[in-house]
Design a protein around this motif. Structure first.
Motif, PDB file in Angstrom:
ATOM      1  N   TYR A   1      98.142  -1.813 -12.603  1.00 39.73           N
ATOM      2  CA  TYR A   1      96.878  -2.389 -12.157  1.00 39.73           C
ATOM      3  C   TYR A   1      95.997  -1.394 -11.393  1.00 39.73           C
ATOM      4  O   TYR A   1      94.767  -1.487 -11.421  1.00 39.73           O
ATOM      5  CB  TYR A   1      97.144  -3.610 -11.273  1.00 39.73           C
TER       6      TYR A   1
ATOM      7  N   TRP B   1      88.431  -6.787   1.362  1.00 38.60           N
ATOM      8  CA  TRP B   1      89.433  -7.151   0.361  1.00 38.60           C
ATOM      9  C   TRP B   1      90.807  -7.238   1.007  1.00 38.60           C
ATOM     10  O   TRP B   1      91.106  -6.522   1.986  1.00 38.60           O
ATOM     11  CB  TRP B   1      89.454  -6.129  -0.770  1.00 38.60           C
ATOM     12  N   GLU B   2      91.665  -8.044   0.451  1.00 39.55           N
ATOM     13  CA  GLU B   2      93.011  -8.248   0.985  1.00 39.55           C
ATOM     14  C   GLU B   2      93.869  -7.018   0.744  1.00 39.55           C
ATOM     15  O   GLU B   2      94.052  -6.587  -0.403  1.00 39.55           O
ATOM     16  CB  GLU B   2      93.657  -9.456   0.310  1.00 39.55           C
TER      17      GLU B   2
ATOM     18  N   ILE C   1      93.390  -5.644  -3.025  1.00 38.39           N
ATOM     19  CA  ILE C   1      93.078  -6.478  -4.184  1.00 38.39           C
ATOM     20  C   ILE C   1      91.560  -6.545  -4.272  1.00 38.39           C
ATOM     21  O   ILE C   1      90.907  -7.282  -3.543  1.00 38.39           O
ATOM     22  CB  ILE C   1      93.679  -7.892  -4.053  1.00 38.39           C
TER      23      ILE C   1
ATOM     24  N   HIS D   1      87.686  -9.058  -9.035  1.00 30.30           N
ATOM     25  CA  HIS D   1      88.378  -9.576 -10.227  1.00 30.30           C
ATOM     26  C   HIS D   1      89.890  -9.475 -10.091  1.00 30.30           C
ATOM     27  O   HIS D   1      90.616  -9.350 -11.077  1.00 30.30           O
ATOM     28  CB  HIS D   1      87.919  -8.825 -11.491  1.00 30.30           C
ATOM     29  N   GLN D   2      90.371  -9.503  -8.829  1.00 27.62           N
ATOM     30  CA  GLN D   2      91.815  -9.482  -8.534  1.00 27.62           C
ATOM     31  C   GLN D   2      92.515  -8.249  -9.072  1.00 27.62           C
ATOM     32  O   GLN D   2      93.702  -8.276  -9.400  1.00 27.62           O
ATOM     33  CB  GLN D   2      92.490 -10.748  -9.083  1.00 27.62           C
ATOM     34  N   GLU D   3      91.788  -7.132  -9.157  1.00 26.11           N
ATOM     35  CA  GLU D   3      92.365  -5.868  -9.618  1.00 26.11           C
ATOM     36  C   GLU D   3      92.810  -5.038  -8.416  1.00 26.11           C
ATOM     37  O   GLU D   3      92.065  -4.890  -7.451  1.00 26.11           O
ATOM     38  CB  GLU D   3      91.329  -5.070 -10.427  1.00 26.11           C
ATOM     39  N   ARG D   4      94.033  -4.509  -8.498  1.00 20.60           N
ATOM     40  CA  ARG D   4      94.475  -3.587  -7.445  1.00 20.60           C
ATOM     41  C   ARG D   4      93.710  -2.272  -7.549  1.00 20.60           C
ATOM     42  O   ARG D   4      93.483  -1.771  -8.658  1.00 20.60           O
ATOM     43  CB  ARG D   4      95.969  -3.286  -7.583  1.00 20.60           C
TER      44      ARG D   4
END
Length: 718
Positions: free
Chosen positions: A261, A287-288, A314, A317-320
């Motif tokens: 990711y 971001w988390e 994160i 779009h929830q991308e690392r």
């Protein structure tokens, strides 16, 4: 472009950063190169002088001095016999000739197929043998250009060149802090060593290139806007990770590309160290963060002087995605390594880095000579001496294996490094083809051959000059074994004599269970141990006779009391555990994170063993009283525990950097931290740190309270 035109471009580039460069020296070196290689192409399809000009161009890119650039033009002159060492010294002077000779020595090292495990030792040998760091820079440039044109080499030669680039020279570039060179060497070697994987990975990444570029633009826009809103300065850069790093992660974690990711990394370049920590807090607020992926290389620089803050979050779009935060000077060091630092010795610290901050480059301090006042790259590099492994020496066996030995090691140490029996049978040695005394000291790069004799035995005198712990322990063990054999024989002789005096035949007892039982009564395991103890005079034959079943009259004469039994060791030595909870799973309560030294209580939970709370924890008093059990700490070995600390400070960016630096100096690992600003101008910073026990935590909190502009330090719970 002609070769002459390219040469003058290199000359102009050198003069821009080093106006005092010896132009005549560089031109003489170029002219010698042109004469030596006229009509003798290095490779069949290679343009005239291309390799030497490209190598020199790479050195100019790294702002190396005129001696280094001149040496590039003739770096393989000794390899191909184009010029002799004396001729080089006559034409170019002693310094340049010494650099070329150093490159020639390093070029002799080859990583043989099937011996990749020795790559680390070869890297260390190169560093240990090379006092002048310019030698390594030239060799790196030489290997990099070969990697760029590796298709010109024969198919049989390409794998060996690629292995050396990957296993030896890419890590060396990393150790010297030249990250871009390390990345390029790895990717080009990857293409040769794993062509199918390279092609497949490259094709798959090209299909998603448009989406990745769009994602990079989106994140850069968000970060730039956040920096502007917060009044922070910074340049935001985004880039896809290089191919080999992605491939290595896929192999190590057994993942397909679709499950990798964090293919994209972002870098934020700012103007000061305090701003780095402010930006980190801003990124974590946006971001988390991914737990366990925060690294502070500013407070604790890497060995190659690399400094930066690293975190993984994160993102959209929830991308690392990985984010690196550093100052302009830190970015320059990351790209150019040691070559970026001769300006420090000139007395001009670069933007955003104070004199106090430069003191944190401990690796550079250890390498640089103590003299001050370098005015240019030439004086810097002439006085810059590598001595990374002053306590080690690296030598070869006749088969090409590298052996790492302590400084001052002798052929005896080498023999025992090969095999214990080779050491025991050693009668002589050849070093570089010449017979030498066994007490001779070995030097880096020596080729050592051991001469053995089947009936030879170690000498006790060897202990006076061997340096390695292995040789010393093996010699001592052999001597002890020989002494034991003699003691066993002597003990048997003493027993036979004493038994005869009593009218007994010792041979009747030698293999009997009674003699073995007598040995065990003396806390010995075997009959040989018993005989050795008699030989060492630790046990007398009279005591032994007293432990054996004899005729009744003689038994009274030799009866003795049994020795007192040895006290069994207590369980206090069995390591870290909570007493009273034997063979039961236990875990630390996250609500209070108890530490060794604090009063604790256990609470039996369903399916999860025993949970350990601080006695003062509000949750410890709730629940079924029958599930509470008394426990206590028993810390047998070092271990760390997580704890949260809240620091209230004046809101100044510099204070955050000072606090993080202080924690690094206190040997505290910081797993995460968050900043929250209040309306009264103050700020709350929550650190999650690892400490050993309550006393360690108390020292950390006291040091934080003593820091300037800190108003409150408290321990918190989740």
């Amino acid at each position: 472009m002609t070769a002459v035109t390219q040469y003058f471009q290199i000359e102009d580039q050198v003069l821009r950063y080093f106006p005092e460069a010896d132009v005549g020296l560089m031109r003489r070196a170029y002219a010698l190169c042109a004469r030596a290689h006229r009509g003798k192409p290095r490779l069949p399809s290679e343009p005239y002088l291309e390799h030497y000009l490209e190598t020199a161009s790479l050195m100019a890119r790294l702002h190396m001095d005129d001696h280094t650039v001149a040496a590039c033009f003739l770096h393989d002159a000794l390899d191909d016999g184009a010029l002799s060492a004396d001729a080089l010294k006559d034409h170019l002077g002693e310094h340049v000739a010494a650099i070329i000779a150093g490159v020639h020595r390093v070029s002799q090292f080859r990583l043989e197929e099937g011996k990749e495990k020795q790559a680390e030792d070869l890297r260390k040998m190169i560093l240990a043998m090379t006092r002048d760091v310019r030698v390594i820079f030239i060799k790196l440039a030489d290997v990099l250009h070969d990697a760029r044109v590796i298709h010109r080499f024969s198919p049989n030669d390409r794998p060996a060149l690629a292995r050396e680039a990957m296993e030896i020279y890419a890590p060396l570039a990393s150790r010297l802090g030249i990250e871009w060179m390390k990345v390029e060497l790895e990717d080009r070697a990857f293409e040769v060593l794993h062509p199918d994987a390279f092609a497949q990975l490259q094709t798959r990444l090209q299909k998603t290139e448009v989406e990745r570029r769009r994602y990079i633009d989106e994140v850069r826009h968000i970060l730039s806007a956040k920096l502007q809103e917060s009044g922070l300065k910074g340049r935001v850069l985004g880039r896809p990770k290089h191919l080999y790093s992605i491939y290595r992660k896929m192999v190590a974690q057994h993942l397909d590309l679709d499950r990798i990711y964090d293919l994209i990394a972002f870098r934020i370049i700012t103007d000061s160290v305090p701003a780095c920590y402010e930006i980190l807090a801003l990124v974590h607020a946006t971001w988390e963060p991914v737990p366990g992926r925060y690294k502070d290389y500013i407070a604790r620089p890497k060995a190659n002087m690399y400094q930066s803050l690293h975190t993984t979050v994160i993102g959209p779009h929830q991308e690392r995605m990985e984010v690196q935060i550093r100052t302009e000077e830190m970015d320059r060091v990351a790209n150019e390594g040691i070559a970026a630092h001769w300006l420090y010795k000139e007395g001009r610290p670069l933007e955003g880095v104070s004199r106090e901050e430069t003191e944190r480059f401990s690796w550079l301090r250890q390498l640089l000579e103590p003299e001050k006042g370098w005015r240019d790259p030439k004086s810097f590099f002439q006085n810059f001496h590598l001595d990374l492994y002053p306590d080690e020496v690296y030598v070869f066996s006749p088969d090409g294996d590298v052996k790492v030995l302590p400084r001052g090691a002798t052929p005896i140490d080498f023999a025992y490094a090969v095999h214990t029996e080779v050491g025991h049978r050693c009668v002589g040695a050849r070093v570089n083809g010449k017979i030498v005394p066994l007490r001779s000291e070995l030097s880096n790069g020596d080729m050592v051959e051991i001469i053995t004799a089947p009936n030879h035995k170690p000498s006790k005198d060897w202990l006076n000059f061997v340096k390695s712990s292995k040789a010393r322990s093996r010699i001592r063990h052999w001597i002890k074994t020989e002494e034991r054999d003699r003691s066993i024989a002597m003990g048997r002789e003493i027993c036979e004599r004493e038994f005869r005096k009593r009218g007994l035949n010792f041979n009747h007892y030698i293999n009997s269970p009674e003699l073995l039982e007598a040995a065990r009564q003396f806390s010995l395991r075997t009959v040989d141990d018993l005989l050795a103890s008699v030989g060492y005079k630790k046990v007398s034959p009279v005591q032994l006779i007293g432990r054996l079943p004899l005729p009744e009259a003689e038994e009274e004469e030799f009866r003795e009391e049994k020795p007192p039994e040895k006290k069994k060791p207590t369980k206090a030595d069995e390591g870290i555990r909570v007493q009273g909870v034997d063979d039961v799973l236990f875990r630390m309560a996250k609500c209070c994170n108890p530490l060794p030294g604090e009063p604790i209580v256990g609470y039996i939970t369903r399916g999860r063993g025993v949970t350990i709370h601080r006695l003062s924890c509000k949750n410890a008093g709730t629940g079924d009283e029958e599930r509470r059990i008394d426990v206590q700490w028993d810390t047998g070995e070092a271990q760390t525990y997580p704890v949260d600390i809240k620091v209230v400070y004046d809101g100044d960016r510099a204070t955050v950097g000072a606090l993080s630096t202080l924690l690094g100096q206190l040997d505290v690992t910081v797993n995460d931290f968050r900043i929250h600003r209040t309306g009264d101008g103050l700020a709350h910073c929550r650190f999650r740190v690892e400490v050993r026990d309550s006393e360690h935590l108390s020292r950390v909190m006291t040091a934080l309270r003593n820091e300037k502009n800190v108003y409150e330090v408290v321990r918190t719970s989740e």
